[in-house]
Write a protein that holds these residues in place. Sequence first.
Motif: not given
Length: 137
Positions: A48-57
Amino acid sequence: MSATIEGILETALYVDDLDEAEAFYGTTLGLVKITRQSDRHIFFRCGPGVLLVFNREETVKPAPAEALPVPSHGTVGSGHACFRVAAENLDAMVQSLRAAGVSIEADFLWPNGARSIYFRDPAGNSLECAEPGLWAI
């Protein structure tokens, strides 16, 4: 009426290589991609949730004027996320991860009897799969 936190809507992890993260989270873990914005981020459905994967730069850069007014954010170093997996499916998860070349760092029972497994994503984030009883009240 007081405000009550009902749960976690999203969790964010930070990586250096979005292509590698997309393959790991989408193929190895089987999460469904919601969206990808260039080399900035990928969002995956996770129950029911979301995983956010960000490019740290990219995430620490200020947003362009035409973007939504989300403040820049990010982190340095490894993060942690725990995925809920039914107890009867944890052995299959271990087998699937090992077949994909992912090392299991720990596999144990907590004092309350719930089982957790720990492993790393390609960026070094500490990931856990645990049965829901881990946090049962």
